[in-house]
Design a protein around this motif. Structure first.
Motif, mmCIF file in Angstrom:
data_model
loop_
_atom_site.group_PDB
_atom_site.id
_atom_site.type_symbol
_atom_site.label_atom_id
_atom_site.label_comp_id
_atom_site.label_asym_id
_atom_site.label_seq_id
_atom_site.Cartn_x
_atom_site.Cartn_y
_atom_site.Cartn_z
ATOM 1 N N ALA A 215 0.841 -1.203 0.000
ATOM 2 C CA ALA A 215 0.000 0.000 0.000
ATOM 3 C C ALA A 215 0.871 1.246 0.000
ATOM 4 O O ALA A 215 2.000 1.250 0.496
ATOM 5 C CB ALA A 215 -0.918 0.011 1.219
ATOM 6 N N GLY A 216 0.349 2.306 -0.577
ATOM 7 C CA GLY A 216 1.049 3.592 -0.610
ATOM 8 C C GLY A 216 0.100 4.650 -1.126
ATOM 9 O O GLY A 216 -1.124 4.474 -1.098
ATOM 10 N N ILE A 217 0.653 5.735 -1.602
ATOM 11 C CA ILE A 217 -0.164 6.817 -2.137
ATOM 12 C C ILE A 217 0.271 7.145 -3.559
ATOM 13 O O ILE A 217 1.324 6.698 -4.020
ATOM 14 C CB ILE A 217 -0.071 8.087 -1.270
ATOM 15 N N ILE A 218 -0.558 7.902 -4.239
ATOM 16 C CA ILE A 218 -0.161 8.473 -5.525
ATOM 17 C C ILE A 218 0.804 9.622 -5.228
ATOM 18 O O ILE A 218 0.435 10.602 -4.576
ATOM 19 C CB ILE A 218 -1.382 8.998 -6.304
ATOM 20 N N SER A 219 2.034 9.481 -5.688
ATOM 21 C CA SER A 219 3.040 10.526 -5.438
ATOM 22 C C SER A 219 2.909 11.674 -6.422
ATOM 23 O O SER A 219 3.134 12.837 -6.072
ATOM 24 C CB SER A 219 4.448 9.926 -5.526
ATOM 25 N N ALA A 220 2.553 11.351 -7.659
ATOM 26 C CA ALA A 220 2.405 12.371 -8.704
ATOM 27 C C ALA A 220 1.740 11.716 -9.898
ATOM 28 O O ALA A 220 1.676 10.485 -10.001
ATOM 29 C CB ALA A 220 3.757 12.961 -9.099
ATOM 30 N N LYS A 221 1.252 12.517 -10.815
ATOM 31 C CA LYS A 221 0.682 12.005 -12.061
ATOM 32 C C LYS A 221 1.234 12.823 -13.218
ATOM 33 O O LYS A 221 1.839 13.883 -13.013
ATOM 34 C CB LYS A 221 -0.842 12.067 -12.026
ATOM 35 N N GLY A 222 1.062 12.311 -14.426
ATOM 36 C CA GLY A 222 1.549 13.032 -15.598
ATOM 37 C C GLY A 222 3.051 13.037 -15.724
ATOM 38 O O GLY A 222 3.623 13.992 -16.239
ATOM 39 N N ARG A 223 3.701 11.963 -15.272
ATOM 40 C CA ARG A 223 5.158 11.851 -15.467
ATOM 41 C C ARG A 223 5.406 11.413 -16.906
ATOM 42 O O ARG A 223 5.196 10.257 -17.259
ATOM 43 C CB ARG A 223 5.755 10.832 -14.500
ATOM 44 N N LEU A 224 5.835 12.346 -17.743
ATOM 45 C CA LEU A 224 6.024 12.062 -19.160
ATOM 46 C C LEU A 224 7.447 11.617 -19.423
ATOM 47 O O LEU A 224 8.401 12.222 -18.930
ATOM 48 C CB LEU A 224 5.698 13.305 -19.986
ATOM 49 N N GLN A 225 7.579 10.574 -20.225
ATOM 50 C CA GLN A 225 8.893 10.007 -20.507
ATOM 51 C C GLN A 225 8.985 9.617 -21.975
ATOM 52 O O GLN A 225 8.192 8.823 -22.454
ATOM 53 C CB GLN A 225 9.140 8.779 -19.633
ATOM 54 N N PRO A 226 9.957 10.180 -22.719
ATOM 55 C CA PRO A 226 10.106 9.762 -24.122
ATOM 56 C C PRO A 226 10.470 8.288 -24.203
ATOM 57 O O PRO A 226 11.250 7.779 -23.412
ATOM 58 C CB PRO A 226 11.260 10.634 -24.633
ATOM 59 N N SER A 227 9.869 7.591 -25.190
ATOM 60 C CA SER A 227 10.185 6.179 -25.383
ATOM 61 C C SER A 227 10.746 5.912 -26.764
ATOM 62 O O SER A 227 10.879 4.776 -27.179
ATOM 63 C CB SER A 227 8.931 5.317 -25.180
ATOM 64 N N GLY A 228 11.075 6.944 -27.502
ATOM 65 C CA GLY A 228 11.629 6.764 -28.835
ATOM 66 C C GLY A 228 11.764 8.105 -29.527
ATOM 67 O O GLY A 228 11.504 9.152 -28.964
ATOM 68 N N GLN A 229 12.163 8.076 -30.803
ATOM 69 C CA GLN A 229 12.401 9.286 -31.560
ATOM 70 C C GLN A 229 11.143 9.792 -32.260
ATOM 71 O O GLN A 229 11.101 10.905 -32.728
ATOM 72 C CB GLN A 229 13.497 9.028 -32.614
ATOM 73 N N GLN A 230 10.098 8.941 -32.383
ATOM 74 C CA GLN A 230 8.914 9.346 -33.104
ATOM 75 C C GLN A 230 8.099 10.338 -32.278
ATOM 76 O O GLN A 230 8.183 10.388 -31.069
ATOM 77 C CB GLN A 230 8.064 8.114 -33.435
ATOM 78 N N ASP A 231 7.252 11.096 -32.981
ATOM 79 C CA ASP A 231 6.485 12.119 -32.283
ATOM 80 C C ASP A 231 5.308 11.546 -31.521
ATOM 81 O O ASP A 231 4.552 12.284 -30.905
ATOM 82 C CB ASP A 231 6.006 13.197 -33.269
ATOM 83 N N TYR A 232 5.131 10.227 -31.572
ATOM 84 C CA TYR A 232 4.074 9.608 -30.776
ATOM 85 C C TYR A 232 4.658 8.752 -29.666
ATOM 86 O O TYR A 232 3.929 8.096 -28.942
ATOM 87 C CB TYR A 232 3.176 8.729 -31.664
ATOM 88 N N GLY A 233 5.983 8.714 -29.522
ATOM 89 C CA GLY A 233 6.631 7.811 -28.582
ATOM 90 C C GLY A 233 6.891 8.411 -27.223
ATOM 91 O O GLY A 233 8.042 8.545 -26.802
ATOM 92 N N VAL A 234 5.835 8.817 -26.522
ATOM 93 C CA VAL A 234 5.961 9.348 -25.171
ATOM 94 C C VAL A 234 4.998 8.599 -24.266
ATOM 95 O O VAL A 234 3.835 8.391 -24.616
ATOM 96 C CB VAL A 234 5.660 10.867 -25.122
ATOM 97 N N GLN A 235 5.485 8.170 -23.111
ATOM 98 C CA GLN A 235 4.642 7.469 -22.156
ATOM 99 C C GLN A 235 4.283 8.395 -21.002
ATOM 100 O O GLN A 235 5.087 9.234 -20.582
ATOM 101 C CB GLN A 235 5.349 6.217 -21.643
ATOM 102 N N ASN A 236 3.076 8.205 -20.491
ATOM 103 C CA ASN A 236 2.550 9.011 -19.405
ATOM 104 C C ASN A 236 2.349 8.100 -18.200
ATOM 105 O O ASN A 236 1.562 7.155 -18.254
ATOM 106 C CB ASN A 236 1.221 9.634 -19.838
ATOM 107 N N PHE A 237 3.068 8.367 -17.105
ATOM 108 C CA PHE A 237 3.049 7.471 -15.956
ATOM 109 C C PHE A 237 2.423 8.116 -14.727
ATOM 110 O O PHE A 237 2.483 9.334 -14.539
ATOM 111 C CB PHE A 237 4.468 7.026 -15.585
ATOM 112 N N ILE A 238 1.848 7.261 -13.884
ATOM 113 C CA ILE A 238 1.469 7.622 -12.524
ATOM 114 C C ILE A 238 2.633 7.221 -11.619
ATOM 115 O O ILE A 238 3.172 6.126 -11.754
ATOM 116 C CB ILE A 238 0.205 6.865 -12.088
ATOM 117 N N GLN A 239 3.026 8.085 -10.711
ATOM 118 C CA GLN A 239 4.096 7.756 -9.763
ATOM 119 C C GLN A 239 3.477 7.388 -8.422
ATOM 120 O O GLN A 239 2.544 8.045 -7.953
ATOM 121 C CB GLN A 239 5.046 8.938 -9.584
ATOM 122 N N THR A 240 3.996 6.327 -7.807
ATOM 123 C CA THR A 240 3.489 5.880 -6.513
ATOM 124 C C THR A 240 4.633 5.435 -5.618
ATOM 125 O O THR A 240 5.706 5.053 -6.114
ATOM 126 C CB THR A 240 2.493 4.713 -6.687
#
Length: 520
Positions: A215-240
């Motif tokens: 168990a824990g809490i949501i630490s933050a949301k909207g953590r964006l991380q590039p996953s490649g060179q393409q303009d669609y290759g960005v991941q959006n993470f929840i941090q916990t």
């Protein structure tokens, strides 16, 4: 105060403390602080879903302790959580293969013709999303596996097959031959708030630790991380900060209503083990990808067709642009961006009227849409604001060919006195580039000056993003085919005023930044 009075105060304080806990939990449920309102998973079946009712039989809000809430969620969700075991055969070649010694020294065990194999075993987690045996997990859990099996909460083990994978979101759907399974209920990840309680499920570190709960809490949301060179290759993470370790990948992160908040996928660590920073793929992304993979075996994604990067802080500051402004460096041929006449140097400040807080939001927003969707981009072009409607294409659109590699200029002429003044005032060492050199580099511009050095101690250039080996092709809207031409434009700038500079990088991408002429 009498002993009896002190005792009464103590009782009141204790009662207030207990009431506070109950109110916090009940209030969290009542006002949506502890839950995410979402839709039930389809085909839930007799196995039921993981959603927990927050009202009693008469429709009143239940008041439960935090401990009771954790236990209820664990009891409800665990039957939908599975352990995934994978086996991958790694071929092993004999060092004597193809030599006269091959038969003499023999072949690796289990191999033919000099081929052998080592079996690599993997461990991950997953959660049932359809009662007929469809399970969601991470792509990296099943990628390359030659054999997959799934262990349910009740200990039953099934062979599994891959239905579809999506490397961009790191999600995959697998299926087992089972019916009437407990399925996870989806929450709405848009409603998640930092500080909200969540629980992580999975099989950390070892097969014997299946269905572990943290168990824990949501630490933050909207953590964006590039996953490649393409303009669609960005991941959006929840941090916990709910404990996630190797083996938890693919397991669910749920709220205190038993609804899916995300799929556990990664940790940030200097040791390889959990250090309080874990990441999950938001439930809205999971649901969208899951439905497409089950229905078609693949995921359709929209694509804009640009190369971009964050605008420099000096440009944002001098022109009062939103902090997430992105600058287009290249437009790919045959894409939606080219069709909409977007141009290198354009600044994207908003999408559908929403200003950007982070340039990476472009990929995240576009990637969540479908080919054919229309978006409205707010563009700043040469200081003028305009809106452009773009009908998005798909990820199979052809991409722009790579530009020629960087090469040093053959022009080693000495700095003129004018260039020396520019170096002193702006912190830039500039030199001319011959038309022949530009042609040899495959750079299609009328002329440019090369940045040889950047003095980052100079406040005029510190936040500009300019770097050595870039080419300045324009200043204040005027071409700069030589250092002399740049100096002439620079002389027309009033002291203390900012001006735009258009720059070409070594790979041929165009960007715009701003410089400020020092006040007299």
């Amino acid at each position: 105060m009498s002993v009896k009075g002190k005792a009464s105060v103590a009782v009141l304080l204790a009662a207030a403390f207990i009431a506070g806990i109950l109110f916090t939990t009940a209030g969290a449920n009542l006002f949506g602080w502890g839950d995410s309102v979402g839709t039930e998973s389809r085909a839930s079946g007799p196995g039921g879903t993981t959603a927990i009712s927050t009202t009693d039989s008469e429709g009143f809000q239940r008041a439960v302790s935090l401990e009771d809430a954790f236990m209820e969620v664990a009891e409800s969700v665990n039957p939908a959580v599975v352990q995934i075991r994978s086996e991958t055969i790694q071929e092993q070649r004999s060092p004597f293969q193809g030599t006269p010694f091959e038969d003499f020294f023999g072949r690796p065990p289990g191999g033919q013709g000099g081929q052998g194999g080592n079996v690599r075993q993997g461990l991950g987690s997953g959660v049932v999303v359809r009662s007929d045996g469809h399970i969601i997990t991470n792509n990296h859990v099943v990628e390359g596996a030659d054999d997959l099996n799934v262990r349910l909460f009740d200990g039953e083990v099934y062979d599994a097959e891959v239905v579809g994978t999506d490397p961009y979101s790191d999600l995959a759907v697998i299926k087992i031959d089972a019916e009437d399974l407990r399925v996870v209920s989806f929450g709405d990840s848009e409603q998640i708030r930092p500080g909200q309680w969540v629980m992580a499920f999975g099989s950390p570190l070892d097969q014997r630790l299946s269905n572990s709960v943290t168990a824990g809490i949501i630490s933050a949301k909207g953590r964006l991380q590039p996953s490649g060179q393409q303009d669609y290759g960005v991941q959006n993470f929840i941090q916990t900060d709910a404990a996630i370790n190797p083996g938890n990948s693919g397991g669910p992160l749920v709220n205190l209503d038993g609804r899916l908040a995300g799929i556990n996928t990664a940790i940030a660590s200097r040791t390889g083990q959990f250090q309080g920073v874990g990441f999950a793929i938001p439930s809205n992304t999971v649901q969208r990808v899951t439905n497409q993979l089950i229905e078609t075996g693949r995921v359709e994604r929209a694509r804009l067709g640009v190369e971009y990067r964050p605008a420099s802080q000096s440009l944002i500051r001098s022109e009062g642009l939103p902090r997430g402004t992105a600058q287009i460096g290249g437009v790919m041929e045959g894409t939606a961006a080219e069709e909409a006449n977007l141009q290198p140097g354009d600044l994207i400040t908003a999408i559908d009227g929403e200003e950007l807080d982070d340039a990476l939001q472009i990929s995240n927003i576009i990637g969540a849409k479908q080919p054919g969707d229309v978006v409205e981009l707010t563009i700043n072009r040469e200081g003028e604001t305009m809106t452009v409607e773009v009908e998005l294409g798909g990820i199979d659109d052809p991409s722009m060919a790579e530009s020629n590699n960087e090469s040093e200029s053959e022009n080693d002429s000495a700095l003129s006195s004018t260039a020396e003044d520019i170096r002193e005032e702006l912190g830039l060492a500039l030199t001319d580039v011959s038309a022949r050199e530009l042609e040899r580099l495959g750079i299609n511009v009328d002329g440019a000056v090369l940045i040889e050095q950047v003095d980052v101690r100079n406040p005029a250039v510190r936040d500009s993003g300019l770097q050595p080996r870039q080419l300045i092709v324009q200043a204040a809207g005027e071409p700069t085919p030589s250092v002399e031409a740049f100096a002439e434009v620079y002389d027309q700038i009033e002291p203390g005023q900012s001006f735009r500079v258009r720059v070409m990088g070594p790979q041929g991408t165009l960007y715009v930044t701003a410089l400020q002429k020092p006040a007299s």
